[in-house]
Structures are given as C-alpha cells and as structure tokens.
Design an enzyme around this catalytic site. Structure first.
Site, PDB file in Angstrom:
ATOM      1  N   CYS A 114       0.845  -1.193   0.000  1.00  0.00           N
ATOM      2  CA  CYS A 114       0.000   0.000   0.000  1.00  0.00           C
ATOM      3  C   CYS A 114       0.883   1.245   0.000  1.00  0.00           C
ATOM      4  O   CYS A 114       1.753   1.396   0.842  1.00  0.00           O
ATOM      5  CB  CYS A 114      -0.890   0.003   1.246  1.00  0.00           C
ATOM      6  SG  CYS A 114      -1.573   1.616   1.618  1.00  0.00           S
ATOM      7  N   GLU A 115       0.639   2.135  -0.977  1.00  0.00           N
ATOM      8  CA  GLU A 115       1.505   3.316  -1.083  1.00  0.00           C
ATOM      9  C   GLU A 115       1.191   4.369  -0.019  1.00  0.00           C
ATOM     10  O   GLU A 115       1.951   5.311   0.164  1.00  0.00           O
ATOM     11  CB  GLU A 115       1.417   3.931  -2.481  1.00  0.00           C
ATOM     12  CG  GLU A 115       0.111   4.628  -2.798  1.00  0.00           C
ATOM     13  CD  GLU A 115       0.123   5.226  -4.205  1.00  0.00           C
ATOM     14  OE1 GLU A 115       0.928   4.798  -5.033  1.00  0.00           O
ATOM     15  OE2 GLU A 115      -0.686   6.138  -4.453  1.00  0.00           O
ATOM     16  N   HIS A 116       0.082   4.216   0.679  1.00  0.00           N
ATOM     17  CA  HIS A 116      -0.255   5.183   1.723  1.00  0.00           C
ATOM     18  C   HIS A 116       0.361   4.844   3.065  1.00  0.00           C
ATOM     19  O   HIS A 116       0.529   5.714   3.911  1.00  0.00           O
ATOM     20  CB  HIS A 116      -1.779   5.292   1.860  1.00  0.00           C
ATOM     21  CG  HIS A 116      -2.464   5.696   0.597  1.00  0.00           C
ATOM     22  ND1 HIS A 116      -3.422   4.931  -0.023  1.00  0.00           N
ATOM     23  CD2 HIS A 116      -2.281   6.785  -0.189  1.00  0.00           C
ATOM     24  CE1 HIS A 116      -3.815   5.534  -1.131  1.00  0.00           C
ATOM     25  NE2 HIS A 116      -3.144   6.663  -1.253  1.00  0.00           N
ATOM     26  N   HIS A 117       0.639   3.557   3.280  1.00  0.00           N
ATOM     27  CA  HIS A 117       1.177   3.131   4.579  1.00  0.00           C
ATOM     28  C   HIS A 117       2.451   2.304   4.479  1.00  0.00           C
ATOM     29  O   HIS A 117       3.056   1.994   5.494  1.00  0.00           O
ATOM     30  CB  HIS A 117       0.128   2.304   5.334  1.00  0.00           C
ATOM     31  CG  HIS A 117      -1.134   3.043   5.632  1.00  0.00           C
ATOM     32  ND1 HIS A 117      -2.231   3.004   4.800  1.00  0.00           N
ATOM     33  CD2 HIS A 117      -1.466   3.846   6.674  1.00  0.00           C
ATOM     34  CE1 HIS A 117      -3.195   3.761   5.314  1.00  0.00           C
ATOM     35  NE2 HIS A 117      -2.766   4.286   6.437  1.00  0.00           N
ATOM     36  N   GLN A 155      -4.885  -0.327  -4.935  1.00  0.00           N
ATOM     37  CA  GLN A 155      -5.436  -1.528  -5.586  1.00  0.00           C
ATOM     38  C   GLN A 155      -6.124  -1.243  -6.926  1.00  0.00           C
ATOM     39  O   GLN A 155      -5.968  -1.988  -7.880  1.00  0.00           O
ATOM     40  CB  GLN A 155      -6.400  -2.240  -4.624  1.00  0.00           C
ATOM     41  CG  GLN A 155      -6.846  -3.602  -5.146  1.00  0.00           C
ATOM     42  CD  GLN A 155      -7.650  -4.380  -4.129  1.00  0.00           C
ATOM     43  OE1 GLN A 155      -7.358  -4.343  -2.941  1.00  0.00           O
ATOM     44  NE2 GLN A 155      -8.671  -5.072  -4.578  1.00  0.00           N
ATOM     45  N   HIS A 183      -5.623  -5.654   2.930  1.00  0.00           N
ATOM     46  CA  HIS A 183      -4.659  -4.578   3.132  1.00  0.00           C
ATOM     47  C   HIS A 183      -4.257  -4.608   4.599  1.00  0.00           C
ATOM     48  O   HIS A 183      -5.108  -4.407   5.461  1.00  0.00           O
ATOM     49  CB  HIS A 183      -5.296  -3.229   2.801  1.00  0.00           C
ATOM     50  CG  HIS A 183      -5.626  -3.067   1.347  1.00  0.00           C
ATOM     51  ND1 HIS A 183      -5.190  -2.004   0.603  1.00  0.00           N
ATOM     52  CD2 HIS A 183      -6.329  -3.853   0.507  1.00  0.00           C
ATOM     53  CE1 HIS A 183      -5.622  -2.128  -0.649  1.00  0.00           C
ATOM     54  NE2 HIS A 183      -6.316  -3.245  -0.730  1.00  0.00           N
ATOM     55  N   CYS A 185      -2.769  -2.568   6.282  1.00  0.00           N
ATOM     56  CA  CYS A 185      -2.979  -1.283   6.963  1.00  0.00           C
ATOM     57  C   CYS A 185      -4.396  -1.194   7.522  1.00  0.00           C
ATOM     58  O   CYS A 185      -4.657  -0.430   8.444  1.00  0.00           O
ATOM     59  CB  CYS A 185      -2.680  -0.114   6.034  1.00  0.00           C
ATOM     60  SG  CYS A 185      -3.436  -0.246   4.421  1.00  0.00           S
TER      61      CYS A 185
HETATM   62 ZN   LIG Z   1      -2.899   1.650   3.390  1.00  0.00          ZN
END
Ligand SMILES: [Zn+2]
Length: 226
Positions: A114-117, A155, A183, A185
């Site tokens: 995941c590119e956010h976490h 995703q 995910h 996260c």
């Molecule tokens: Zn994430």
C-alpha cells in the site's frame, strides 16, 4: 443474478479511503538517474536514520544488518516493479483454435504494498481475456500481475495497469481483472478489521457486456483464500 448483485455491491466499496488519483504510478523524471546499487546505499542510510530516531541501538547484533536488508528488499524485491527494465517481455503466439474463446487465469497470488502506509497488500488476482487469435503463455499473466504489484500501489491502479498491459500485449480490448485483497494497513492497524478484504474490478471491451461479465464472474466465484 443473486451472486452478481452481491459482487457488484462489493465492487462499489472500492477500497474505502484508499483512492488513487492517476492510472500511472507517480514517478519523477529523474526516477532512474541513480543505479540500483546507489539507491540501496542511500536507502540504507535513510533506514538507519529512522531506526536511530526511534531510539534503536544499531550496534546490537540483531539490528545491525537491518538497514542494508531493508534497502536491498525495497530495490530488488518489493519495489522492483518500478523499473521499466523489469517489465516482462511480451512474447505472444498465434492460436487460431483459441479464437473467440474466454481464457480465465484465476487465483494468481498477489503481494503488493500500500503506497499510503507501506504495508503489505496480500490477495488474489483473477484475469481473463477473449482471444482474437493472439494468446500468451499462462505464466505471462502471473508475471504481469507480479511486475505491477511490486510497486507502492493503490489496488484500483494496480487493477487498471494489469488490464492495460494485457490489452496491449494481446492486441484486444477484451480483458478483465478482478482483485480480492487484504490490506494490512486495514487489518493490523487503524480499525483492525482482520476479516475484510477489498474487491476491485476492471472490465474492457466485451467484458462490459453483462453476459460476458457474468460468465467470467461465475468462473471465479471469488472463493479465494489467503
Ligand atoms: Zn494503506
């Protein structure tokens, strides 16, 4: 009909707040000015700094090798699909017997991040196409999924990138991909929902037609376990 409407509802949920803004992975122009070796050295320093900031003792035998290990893992493994040189070669062949037939490759194991976490996304991809006479080896689909998965990802974007690449390779719009993934996260932090998974779908060409789409969804039935 029942199955389809339930699936459609799940597709609507599309990744909760993990929303992507573009189909292409956001890369800077100078993304590959540094060699892999130079990147590993730089990231090793960066990871050391994070660990030091957290108060960890980097002289400890167990921690000493971590910065180098993480740096190598980022560049050579989990983010290796950022580099175009690792794009799978598109070898296709003609097979007149497969003309017009739907081919489904289901349960392709998918590991992404995941590119956010920067936490893992673990799941299954199900890919289908209707051949116009051109076919690819089955392992090619796994390799394409793996290549785009090995990037910081969202995703929905991963789903679109897989479909676009197969459309290019197979020279047809008739490609579909459904991804069902957990995910970490969401599962291990934040709301800690260990059961939830995210389903995304991308349909091209004939797969936009209900009958074709239903045939594909019936094949995969989303009985995935991971
Ligand atoms: Zn994430």
């Amino acid at each position: 009909m029942k199955i389809d409407s339930t699936l459609e509802e799940r597709f609507e949920e599309l990744g909760d707040n993990h929303i992507s803004t573009s189909e292409d992975t956001p890369l800077r122009k100078d993304a590959f000015d540094l060699s892999d070796e130079e990147k590993i050295l730089k990231i090793k320093d960066n990871v050391s700094q994070i660990m030091e900031t957290l108060g960890l003792d980097l002289t400890d035998d167990s921690l000493k090798g971590t910065p180098n290990r993480v740096a190598k893992m980022f560049v050579n493994e989990i983010f290796s699909g950022l580099h175009p040189k690792r794009q799978p070669k598109s070898s296709t062949f003609e097979n007149k017997y497969k003309y017009g037939e739907m081919l489904v490759e289901k349960n392709i194991t998918l590991y992404s991040t995941c590119e956010h976490h920067f936490l893992p996304i673990v799941g299954k991809a199900h890919v289908a196409y209707i051949s116009n006479g051109t076919v690819v080896g089955l392992s090619k689909m796994n390799r394409i999924v793996d290549y785009f998965a090995k990037r910081p990802q969202v995703q929905e974007r991963l789903n679109i990138q897989i479909v676009r690449e197969l459309q290019k390779v197979l020279n047809t719009q008739d490609v579909a991909c459904v991804i069902d993934a957990k995910h970490l996260c969401v599962n291990s932090r934040g709301i800690r929902d260990i059961e939830s998974s995210t389903v995304t779908a991308e349909y091209g060409g004939k797969f936009k037609e209900e009958a074709t789409r239903r045939e594909f969804l019936n094949f995969i039935k989303l009985d995935t376990k991971f």
